[in-house]
Design a protein around this motif. Structure first.
Motif, mmCIF file in Angstrom:
data_model
loop_
_atom_site.group_PDB
_atom_site.id
_atom_site.type_symbol
_atom_site.label_atom_id
_atom_site.label_comp_id
_atom_site.label_asym_id
_atom_site.label_seq_id
_atom_site.Cartn_x
_atom_site.Cartn_y
_atom_site.Cartn_z
ATOM 1 N N ALA A 123 5.050 -1.250 3.063
ATOM 2 C CA ALA A 123 4.380 -0.224 2.265
ATOM 3 C C ALA A 123 5.362 0.503 1.355
ATOM 4 O O ALA A 123 6.579 0.334 1.457
ATOM 5 N N GLU A 124 4.817 1.325 0.463
ATOM 6 C CA GLU A 124 5.620 2.106 -0.468
ATOM 7 C C GLU A 124 5.536 3.589 -0.104
ATOM 8 O O GLU A 124 4.448 4.169 -0.110
ATOM 9 N N ARG A 151 0.831 -1.201 0.000
ATOM 10 C CA ARG A 151 0.000 0.000 0.000
ATOM 11 C C ARG A 151 0.871 1.259 0.000
ATOM 12 O O ARG A 151 1.987 1.253 0.528
ATOM 13 N N PRO A 152 0.381 2.366 -0.549
ATOM 14 C CA PRO A 152 1.115 3.631 -0.444
ATOM 15 C C PRO A 152 1.069 4.172 0.972
ATOM 16 O O PRO A 152 0.097 3.954 1.698
ATOM 17 N N TRP A 153 2.135 4.846 1.344
ATOM 18 C CA TRP A 153 2.240 5.463 2.684
ATOM 19 C C TRP A 153 2.765 6.872 2.460
ATOM 20 O O TRP A 153 3.915 7.070 2.095
ATOM 21 N N ALA A 154 1.915 7.853 2.653
ATOM 22 C CA ALA A 154 2.296 9.243 2.400
ATOM 23 C C ALA A 154 3.238 9.753 3.485
ATOM 24 O O ALA A 154 2.999 9.553 4.673
ATOM 25 N N LEU A 155 4.310 10.395 3.058
ATOM 26 C CA LEU A 155 5.234 11.076 3.965
ATOM 27 C C LEU A 155 5.292 12.540 3.545
ATOM 28 O O LEU A 155 5.522 12.845 2.369
ATOM 29 N N PRO A 170 -5.471 3.151 -9.735
ATOM 30 C CA PRO A 170 -4.427 2.122 -9.813
ATOM 31 C C PRO A 170 -4.917 0.792 -9.280
ATOM 32 O O PRO A 170 -5.686 0.722 -8.333
ATOM 33 N N GLY A 171 -4.449 -0.271 -9.905
ATOM 34 C CA GLY A 171 -4.803 -1.615 -9.466
ATOM 35 C C GLY A 171 -3.642 -2.252 -8.742
ATOM 36 O O GLY A 171 -2.908 -1.606 -7.995
ATOM 37 N N LYS A 172 -3.425 -3.530 -8.994
ATOM 38 C CA LYS A 172 -2.368 -4.265 -8.301
ATOM 39 C C LYS A 172 -0.997 -3.652 -8.621
ATOM 40 O O LYS A 172 -0.740 -3.204 -9.737
ATOM 41 N N HIS A 173 -0.119 -3.643 -7.638
ATOM 42 C CA HIS A 173 1.247 -3.131 -7.764
ATOM 43 C C HIS A 173 1.276 -1.637 -8.048
ATOM 44 O O HIS A 173 2.278 -1.117 -8.520
ATOM 45 N N LEU A 200 10.934 2.794 8.331
ATOM 46 C CA LEU A 200 9.747 2.301 9.038
ATOM 47 C C LEU A 200 8.661 1.892 8.040
ATOM 48 O O LEU A 200 8.059 0.814 8.169
ATOM 49 N N VAL A 201 8.424 2.739 7.059
ATOM 50 C CA VAL A 201 7.398 2.454 6.055
ATOM 51 C C VAL A 201 7.707 1.161 5.321
ATOM 52 O O VAL A 201 6.837 0.292 5.151
ATOM 53 N N ARG A 202 8.942 1.015 4.896
ATOM 54 C CA ARG A 202 9.323 -0.190 4.147
ATOM 55 C C ARG A 202 9.284 -1.427 5.043
ATOM 56 O O ARG A 202 8.952 -2.521 4.572
#
Length: 358
Positions: free
Chosen positions: A163-164, A136-140, A278-281, A157-159
């Motif tokens: 998450a991305e 999942r995306p993780w906003a920073l 966006p779908g998978k990946h 931490l996110v990785r």
């Protein structure tokens, strides 16, 4: 690599972060003003209770998993106690939180605002999952005062949570989540609210479509009010645009001679907008994916046996959805697979006795 962390807040998000970190070998200390929530998170294996043999401060990073309005005070108190070298949060609003954090006298050099884009309609530590943020995306949203080392630590931490990381400004984040999360929740709730006036005969006909549209409406209203009141203008802008489309469609359908073009225009733009999601990946769903419907009995391990059969064929299932048949002891598993694999999978499952339709 991260060695230890402190998670302040043991609800769904905080406990899921803690579980993900524990799976990656990070020592985690937990704290929460609710003793019951804290105890459950501890019993689930999310970490040790802060101050009871858990990692000795300062930890590498502290995560504040609290509502937006509570983050600035919690951050100031955590920094005052020296709980960690670096701090982040998981609130779903960023601009107002960062502004109030600075007004509260927080050390902005060690603070990197964050927001994991993963969640469920369920709440509390009992709904937590270690894989909640996987892929999942993780906003920073680092402020201009954030130390580069702090940004690096929070990115690790996110990785570690699978998450991305996505870097963007706090204002851009709030506009984005208004579009893809906050306003859709209000719209979902408005549709679900119509069910209160529905007759039982009508509700008995409910299918997967209305379940999909109203799924997130099951979220905690108090929590969502907290989110919406901290991001009011971006959400209102999206809702006003949505309301304009709905009003246009309603006027067209109410006309003596319904205006096809007005309604069709909303439907057509909706179809094109859906294709952009966006779908998978994290990429748009490619057209070569096909759906194979398989009838499954409503009994223990039916889905497990189906997946085992698919695994024997060696076909990767990209996505799956279960459609239940009200009043009947069967359901339909919709399997998304590569179009080139569809004939082979269909033939193999049919040979093993499964009722396939595709």
């Amino acid at each position: 690599m991260l060695r230890n962390a402190v998670v302040l807040g043991t609800g769904l998000i905080g406990t899921s972060i803690a579980l993900a970190l524990r799976e990656n070998g990070v020592e985690v200390a937990l704290a929460d003003p609710d003793p019951a929530s804290l105890r459950m998170a501890h019993e689930l294996g999310a970490g040790e209770v802060l101050g009871s043999g858990a990692p000795t401060p300062p930890a590498d990073v502290a995560v504040i998993a609290a509502p937006p309005s509570a983050v600035p005070t919690a951050l100031r108190e955590a920094q005052g106690r020296g709980l960690a070298q670096v701090y982040t949060d998981a609130a779903s609003v960023k601009d107002s939180v960062a502004v109030r954090a600075e007004q509260h006298g927080c050390d902005m050099s060690t603070y990197v605002p964050g927001h994991p884009m993963g969640g469920r309609e369920k709440n509390g530590p009992s709904a937590a999952r270690a894989d909640l943020f996987l892929g999942r995306p993780w906003a920073l949203c680092p402020t201009g005062k954030a130390d580069p080392g702090a940004v690096t630590t929070v990115t690790e931490l996110v990785r570690a949570c699978g998450a991305e990381p996505h870097m963007l400004t706090a204002a851009a984040h709030d506009r984005a989540v208004a579009l893809v999360s906050h306003a859709p929740h209000v719209v979902s709730s408005a549709v679900a609210a119509r069910m209160l006036t529905g007759e039982e005969e009508a509700l008995a006909l409910a299918g997967q479509g209305v379940r999909d549209v109203t799924r997130v409406a099951g979220g905690d209203p108090e929590l969502w009010w907290e989110i919406l009141r901290n991001n009011p203008r971006p959400v209102a802008a999206v809702l006003e645009e949505t309301a304009t489309d709905l009003a246009r469609a309603a006027r067209a359908l109410n006309a003596a001679d319904p205006d096809r073009e007005a309604v069709w225009g909303v439907l057509e733009r909706g179809a094109r907008g859906h294709e952009r999601i966006p779908g998978k990946h994290g990429v748009r769903q490619e057209p070569e994916y096909a759906v194979l419907p398989v009838v499954i009995p409503d009994e223990p391990n039916a889905l497990g046996r189906l997946f085992a059969a698919v695994g024997e064929v060696g076909v990767n299932v990209e996505d799956v959805r279960i459609d239940h048949s009200p009043g009947l002891p069967v359901g339909v598993a919709q399997l998304w697979v590569l179009g080139t694999e569809l004939p082979r999978l269909s033939e193999a499952l049919a040979a093993h006795g499964w009722s396939v339709h595709g």
